[in-house]
Motif scaffolding. Structure first.
Motif, mmCIF file in Angstrom:
data_model
loop_
_atom_site.group_PDB
_atom_site.id
_atom_site.type_symbol
_atom_site.label_atom_id
_atom_site.label_comp_id
_atom_site.label_asym_id
_atom_site.label_seq_id
_atom_site.Cartn_x
_atom_site.Cartn_y
_atom_site.Cartn_z
ATOM 1 N N LEU A 1 0.817 -1.225 0.000
ATOM 2 C CA LEU A 1 0.000 0.000 0.000
ATOM 3 C C LEU A 1 0.848 1.272 0.000
ATOM 4 O O LEU A 1 0.456 2.270 -0.598
ATOM 5 N N TYR A 2 2.018 1.223 0.689
ATOM 6 C CA TYR A 2 2.717 2.501 0.952
ATOM 7 C C TYR A 2 4.186 2.546 0.534
ATOM 8 O O TYR A 2 4.881 3.508 0.874
ATOM 9 N N GLU A 3 4.685 1.555 -0.194
ATOM 10 C CA GLU A 3 6.071 1.614 -0.661
ATOM 11 C C GLU A 3 6.247 2.899 -1.498
ATOM 12 O O GLU A 3 5.508 3.128 -2.463
ATOM 13 N N ASP B 1 -9.265 1.098 7.910
ATOM 14 C CA ASP B 1 -9.294 -0.137 7.111
ATOM 15 C C ASP B 1 -8.089 -0.250 6.189
ATOM 16 O O ASP B 1 -7.844 -1.306 5.612
ATOM 17 N N ALA B 2 -7.357 0.862 6.029
ATOM 18 C CA ALA B 2 -6.178 0.866 5.149
ATOM 19 C C ALA B 2 -4.896 0.682 5.958
ATOM 20 O O ALA B 2 -3.802 0.870 5.434
ATOM 21 N N MET B 3 -5.027 0.348 7.237
ATOM 22 C CA MET B 3 -3.835 0.128 8.069
ATOM 23 C C MET B 3 -3.517 -1.375 8.128
ATOM 24 O O MET B 3 -4.421 -2.211 8.243
ATOM 25 N N PRO B 4 -2.223 -1.705 8.045
ATOM 26 C CA PRO B 4 -1.823 -3.117 7.973
ATOM 27 C C PRO B 4 -2.319 -3.957 9.152
ATOM 28 O O PRO B 4 -2.370 -3.491 10.292
HETATM 29 C C1 LIG Z 1 -9.445 4.326 1.583
HETATM 30 S S1 LIG Z 1 -8.491 5.773 1.547
HETATM 31 C C2 LIG Z 1 -9.680 6.934 2.164
HETATM 32 C C3 LIG Z 1 -9.449 8.337 1.685
HETATM 33 C C4 LIG Z 1 -10.410 9.402 2.131
HETATM 34 N N1 LIG Z 1 -10.429 9.562 3.577
HETATM 35 C C5 LIG Z 1 -11.798 9.202 1.591
HETATM 36 O O1 LIG Z 1 -12.713 9.001 2.370
HETATM 37 O O2 LIG Z 1 -11.969 9.267 0.371
HETATM 38 C C6 LIG Z 1 -7.319 5.545 2.840
HETATM 39 C C7 LIG Z 1 -6.388 6.698 3.065
HETATM 40 O O3 LIG Z 1 -5.765 6.535 4.341
HETATM 41 C C8 LIG Z 1 -4.418 6.989 4.248
HETATM 42 N N2 LIG Z 1 -3.694 6.478 5.415
HETATM 43 C C9 LIG Z 1 -3.509 5.210 5.812
HETATM 44 N N3 LIG Z 1 -2.814 5.144 6.963
HETATM 45 C C10 LIG Z 1 -2.568 6.417 7.335
HETATM 46 C C11 LIG Z 1 -1.898 7.026 8.445
HETATM 47 N N4 LIG Z 1 -1.330 6.288 9.407
HETATM 48 N N5 LIG Z 1 -1.838 8.363 8.495
HETATM 49 C C12 LIG Z 1 -2.411 9.117 7.539
HETATM 50 N N6 LIG Z 1 -3.056 8.600 6.452
HETATM 51 C C13 LIG Z 1 -3.136 7.277 6.357
HETATM 52 C C14 LIG Z 1 -3.998 6.503 2.863
HETATM 53 O O4 LIG Z 1 -2.846 7.144 2.390
HETATM 54 C C15 LIG Z 1 -5.271 6.863 2.046
HETATM 55 O O5 LIG Z 1 -5.235 8.200 1.631
#
Ligand SMILES: C[S@@+](CC[C@H](N)C(=O)[O-])C[C@H]1O[C@@H](n2cnc3c(N)ncnc32)[C@H](O)[C@@H]1O
Length: 405
Positions: free
Chosen positions: A42-44, A168-171
């Protein structure tokens, strides 16, 4: 799926990412945790799903989030924020995606004469930062002037923390319970250079955490375990692969850290997920890990690494425990539909101008998707925590389900 698969540079990027992950697997002795794999795909930098050049949000991307669907979503969040900001304070939005929510929120707060002192965005992706800047500028240069991007977590936050579909986007770490043994599911490299699942007996600490959570879920959910004759263990053992699920340690650590920096105000998190007893329901024996590529959902996280979204649902009980550990009060927990209705979604919908029938139809259809139980209304939840603010949040007035956490 190949007919609509990626091509050209995108595939070359994906191969390069697989090569790098493979090198890490070799260096680690043959496998890495799924959380580490998810972090890299996701973040590389430059190659990850959120950090690469491809467009991931919107109709021409892989999925559409609520603020992408309707500007009324941001208007409703603005109603809640205005109550918590109380005329001062700042908003800190994490993972602002395309910038749609920030633009909607700032426009609505400007119209209500309730702009925050400042609007900070914490975003991991440099590509997305640029897109966010454009979206906010289109809503008004004076709004953009209030916005700043942060490279790291603020040390103290006085105001409102927002994160829509970020947890949901966190590992996540993945486990499998077979009999009484907990295995951690890992990622390894096959002889042909492709990535795939491996596993090992989980270390004591991880196994204990898994057992504790399943124990809580299955004892609390015994009444729900219909079809299993109330014997959750037997049902789990009868699943062909055992019971597979995830543990969102990073999301919970994030809530604890950000929560500890909230000196006054509230944190509003919106995402898909369940309270623990539903998250770890015996019938959900293949977990919640999902992948999205061009509006198709599937469950193979090793398809085109870096080019598809990989997500897991949220255990909201775990999130609430992390917030409580940081000394925050729970201010409410509700389905997205109830939260938006309490924040005035229907009234805002009725007030939509009708001169443009196409635009009106598009907005009302989006509202239907936000509210429908079959779409986002019930699977998505809003949860809020606070410090030093009254427990009377407008979004949780009528159907607060915090007792279910
Ligand atoms: C599914 S997208 C949602 C984007 C937006 N909030 C929306 O509702 O359209 C997930 C977002 O979470 C960001 N993200 C994941 N972990 C993060 C963290 N620890 N700190 C900041 N952003 C994070 C990703 O880069 C991505 O932009």
């Amino acid at each position: 799926m190949n007919a609509v698969g990626p091509s050209g540079q995108a595939l070359a990027d994906s191969r390069e990412l697989v090569r790098r992950i493979g090198a890490e697997i070799d260096a680690a002795g043959g496998s890495i945790g799924f959380d580490r794999y998810m972090q890299r795909v996701l973040y590389e930098p430059g190659l990850g799903y959120y950090t690469g050049p491809n467009r991931v949000f919107g109709a021409d991307g892989d999925f559409v989030t609520a603020p992408e669907m309707s500007s009324l979503f941001g208007r409703c969040i603005a109603t809640q924020c205005a109550q918590w900001l109380g005329g001062s304070g700042e908003i800190v939005e994490f993972g602002a995606g395309s910038g749609a929510l920030a633009a909607q929120l700032l426009s609505a707060l400007r119209d209500a004469h309730a702009l925050p002192r400042a609007y900070a965005i914490v975003e991991l992706s440099a590509t997305l930062r640029e897109r966010q800047r454009e979206a906010i500028a289109a809503a008004g240069e004076e709004l953009l002037a209030r916005v700043r991007w942060l490279d790291e977590l603020p040390r103290r936050i006085d105001g409102v923390v927002l994160a829509n579909e970020v947890l949901d986007a966190m590992p996540v770490r993945v486990f499998r319970l077979a009999g009484t043994v907990v295995y951690e599911r890992l990622v390894s490299l096959a002889d042909d250079g492709s990535l795939g699942w491996a596993e090992r007996v989980a270390d004591e600490r991880f196994a204990a955490r898994v057992r504790e959570r399943l124990g809580q879920a299955w004892s609390a959910g015994a009444d729900d375990a219909r079809g299993f004759d109330g014997d959750a263990d037997a049902s789990v053992d009868s699943a062909p692969l055992g019971y597979v699920s995830e543990l969102g340690e990073q999301a919970e650590a994030w809530v604890a850290t950000v929560g500890s920096r909230l000196v006054r105000g509230a944190m509003l998190l919106i995402d898909y997920g369940f309270p623990r007893r539903e998250f770890y329901h015996p019938q959900r024996d293949q977990g919640t890990l999902r992948c999205h590529f061009r509006h198709r959902a599937h469950d193979d996280p090793f398809l085109w690494p870096g080019l598809q979204d990989v997500t897991a649902h949220v255990d909201f009980s775990g999130v609430a425990e992390a917030a409580a550990g940081a000394g925050l009060d729970t201010l409410g927990y509700a389905s997205q539909a109830r939260f938006l209705l309490d924040c005035g979604l229907l009234e805002a919908c009725v007030a939509l101008p009708r001169e443009d029938p196409v635009g009106w139809t598009r907005e009302t259809q989006a509202v239907q998707r936000l509210l429908s139980e079959a779409e986002m209304g019930e699977l998505f939840k809003a949860i809020a925590f606070g410090r030093g603010v009254p427990d009377d949040a407008v979004g949780f007035r009528t159907r607060d389900r915090r007792a279910s956490l």
